[in-house]
Design an enzyme around this catalytic site. Structure first.
Site, PDB file in Angstrom:
ATOM      1  N   ASP A 169     -97.510 -23.695 -17.742  1.00  0.00           N
ATOM      2  CA  ASP A 169     -96.117 -23.259 -17.449  1.00  0.00           C
ATOM      3  C   ASP A 169     -95.602 -21.696 -16.890  1.00  0.00           C
ATOM      4  O   ASP A 169     -97.181 -20.992 -17.338  1.00  0.00           O
ATOM      5  CB  ASP A 169     -95.380 -23.584 -18.919  1.00  0.00           C
ATOM      6  CG  ASP A 169     -96.476 -23.468 -19.712  1.00  0.00           C
ATOM      7  OD1 ASP A 169     -97.304 -22.196 -19.746  1.00  0.00           O
ATOM      8  OD2 ASP A 169     -96.136 -23.379 -21.244  1.00  0.00           O
ATOM      9  N   ASP A 227     -93.131 -25.614 -33.568  1.00  0.00           N
ATOM     10  CA  ASP A 227     -92.317 -26.895 -33.613  1.00  0.00           C
ATOM     11  C   ASP A 227     -92.924 -28.206 -33.112  1.00  0.00           C
ATOM     12  O   ASP A 227     -92.365 -28.925 -32.837  1.00  0.00           O
ATOM     13  CB  ASP A 227     -90.864 -26.506 -33.123  1.00  0.00           C
ATOM     14  CG  ASP A 227     -91.056 -26.344 -31.627  1.00  0.00           C
ATOM     15  OD1 ASP A 227     -92.143 -25.823 -31.190  1.00  0.00           O
ATOM     16  OD2 ASP A 227     -89.590 -25.890 -31.339  1.00  0.00           O
ATOM     17  N   HIS A 230     -94.466 -28.088 -30.263  1.00  0.00           N
ATOM     18  CA  HIS A 230     -94.371 -28.243 -28.683  1.00  0.00           C
ATOM     19  C   HIS A 230     -95.139 -27.660 -27.886  1.00  0.00           C
ATOM     20  O   HIS A 230     -96.269 -27.586 -28.358  1.00  0.00           O
ATOM     21  CB  HIS A 230     -93.160 -27.058 -28.090  1.00  0.00           C
ATOM     22  CG  HIS A 230     -93.227 -26.423 -28.102  1.00  0.00           C
ATOM     23  ND1 HIS A 230     -92.666 -25.618 -28.622  1.00  0.00           N
ATOM     24  CD2 HIS A 230     -93.992 -25.486 -27.288  1.00  0.00           C
ATOM     25  CE1 HIS A 230     -93.315 -23.768 -28.526  1.00  0.00           C
ATOM     26  NE2 HIS A 230     -94.202 -24.463 -27.356  1.00  0.00           N
ATOM     27  N   GLU A 282     -90.381 -28.784 -25.618  1.00  0.00           N
ATOM     28  CA  GLU A 282     -89.116 -28.161 -26.405  1.00  0.00           C
ATOM     29  C   GLU A 282     -88.711 -29.865 -27.524  1.00  0.00           C
ATOM     30  O   GLU A 282     -89.059 -31.263 -26.720  1.00  0.00           O
ATOM     31  CB  GLU A 282     -88.309 -27.619 -26.590  1.00  0.00           C
ATOM     32  CG  GLU A 282     -88.125 -26.654 -25.878  1.00  0.00           C
ATOM     33  CD  GLU A 282     -88.858 -25.390 -27.116  1.00  0.00           C
ATOM     34  OE1 GLU A 282     -90.008 -25.604 -27.857  1.00  0.00           O
ATOM     35  OE2 GLU A 282     -88.316 -24.419 -26.894  1.00  0.00           O
TER      36      GLU A 282
HETATM   37  C1  GLP Z   1     -95.508 -20.685 -25.892  1.00  0.00           C
HETATM   38  C2  GLP Z   1     -96.341 -22.013 -24.417  1.00  0.00           C
HETATM   39  C3  GLP Z   1     -97.769 -22.448 -25.307  1.00  0.00           C
HETATM   40  C4  GLP Z   1     -97.969 -21.940 -26.255  1.00  0.00           C
HETATM   41  C5  GLP Z   1     -97.447 -21.806 -27.992  1.00  0.00           C
HETATM   42  C6  GLP Z   1     -97.875 -21.378 -28.966  1.00  0.00           C
HETATM   43  O1  GLP Z   1     -94.943 -21.915 -26.332  1.00  0.00           O
HETATM   44  N1  GLP Z   1     -95.404 -22.457 -24.290  1.00  0.00           N
HETATM   45  O2  GLP Z   1     -98.385 -23.465 -24.519  1.00  0.00           O
HETATM   46  O3  GLP Z   1     -98.802 -22.898 -27.176  1.00  0.00           O
HETATM   47  O4  GLP Z   1     -96.092 -20.935 -26.863  1.00  0.00           O
HETATM   48  O5  GLP Z   1     -98.525 -19.844 -28.401  1.00  0.00           O
HETATM   49  P1  GLP Z   1     -99.222 -19.133 -29.373  1.00  0.00           P
HETATM   50  O6  GLP Z   1    -100.704 -18.936 -29.576  1.00  0.00           O
HETATM   51  O7  GLP Z   1     -99.422 -17.762 -28.920  1.00  0.00           O
HETATM   52  O8  GLP Z   1     -99.136 -19.578 -30.756  1.00  0.00           O
END
Ligand code: GLP
Length: 260
Positions: free
Chosen positions: A67, A136, A138, A143
């Site tokens: 993304d 949440d 995702h 989302e």
């Molecule tokens: C964002 C990214 C996800 C990631 C999530 C959790 O939403 N788009 O790909 O898994 O954050 O991030 P973190 O690893 O910092 O907890």
């Protein structure tokens, strides 16, 4: 699903790095799907170390990131372009032309998303998609209520996700409202899905994704449909799972040939 619980994020990330190394060494042209966020940082550090100390060769590796924020240029410090070059690509011998990250500044977003899907197909599909998880539930930026057969497209971020990502932007008001993300359908086509989650704050989302019903309210639960989904957790992230003892027993009795 294969659920592997390690004492801490270091050991879990080392295991993840060993699996990625195995894929890189086995394939002629390995295709990796990559995430950003805090979760994969240790994995990237171990891969860089394997490149430096063991000569792990990235020259044939092709990557597709999950993304990117809409509206951020690649040199914006909070962009996923910037993140990937800083933490991995600039430190290994990957060819820049083999790196693919959605373009948050594309003038025709729909055409760009279609082309991204096409490029994954032309590359032969993803050998592994590495994933983190939002609180949440995702994956990518899919989302809650995202279609479970969605493809690469634009998503509007929830307030919760914008709040959680605010640290990278200084303040919440600077966080973009939109992102381009691979869809759940895109992710499920990867040959292996490897989801990493560390820390207590991920425990609830992990329990819902692994042991709850498949629902678009927790998009990671769609991994229950995947024939080869590996979930690598530290003990804290596993703390709300009901079948912890079973997962540990399965891992201890894994046949030798299945280990990585
Ligand atoms: C964002 C990214 C996800 C990631 C999530 C959790 O939403 N788009 O790909 O898994 O954050 O991030 P973190 O690893 O910092 O907890």
């Amino acid at each position: 699903m294969e659920v592997i619980i390690q004492p801490d994020s270091e050991q879990a990330s080392q295991l993840a790095a060993r699996l990625v190394k195995k894929i890189i060494m086995e394939k002629d042209r390995p295709v990796l799907g990559l995430p950003t966020g805090n979760t994969p940082l240790l994995l990237y550090r171990y891969l860089v170390e394997m490149h430096r100390k063991e000569g792990l060769n990235f020259s044939r590796v092709v990557t597709f990131n999950l993304d990117e924020y809409v509206g951020l240029s690649p040199d914006h410090p909070a962009s996923f372009h910037y993140f990937m070059w800083k933490h991995l690509f600039s430190q290994v011998n990957i060819r820049p032309e083999n790196v693919h990250i959605p373009d948050g500044l594309a003038s025709d977003m729909e055409a760009h998303c279609r082309q991204y899907e096409e490029e994954i197909k032309v590359a032969g599909g993803l050998d592994i998609q590495i994933l983190g998880i939002g609180t949440d539930g995702h994956i990518g930026f899919n989302e809650p209520t995202s279609s479970l057969s969605s493809r690469t497209r634009i998503k509007t971020l929830t307030e919760q996700t914008r709040k959680e990502n605010a640290t990278f932007f200084g303040a919440e008001e600077n966080v973009p409202y939109h992102a381009i993300t691979m869809g759940i359908g895109t992710i499920l086509e990867a040959k292996i899905c490897l989801l990493l989650a560390f820390g207590k704050k991920k425990a609830r989302a992990i329990a819902q994704a692994i042991e709850g019903p498949v629902t678009s309210m927790v998009t990671a639960s769609a991994l229950q449909f995947h024939p080869r989904a590996i979930i690598l957790l530290d003990e804290e992230a596993a703390s709300e799972l009901r079948l912890v003892n079973y997962y540990q027993w399965v891992y201890e009795h894994k046949p030798e040939w299945q280990k990585f």
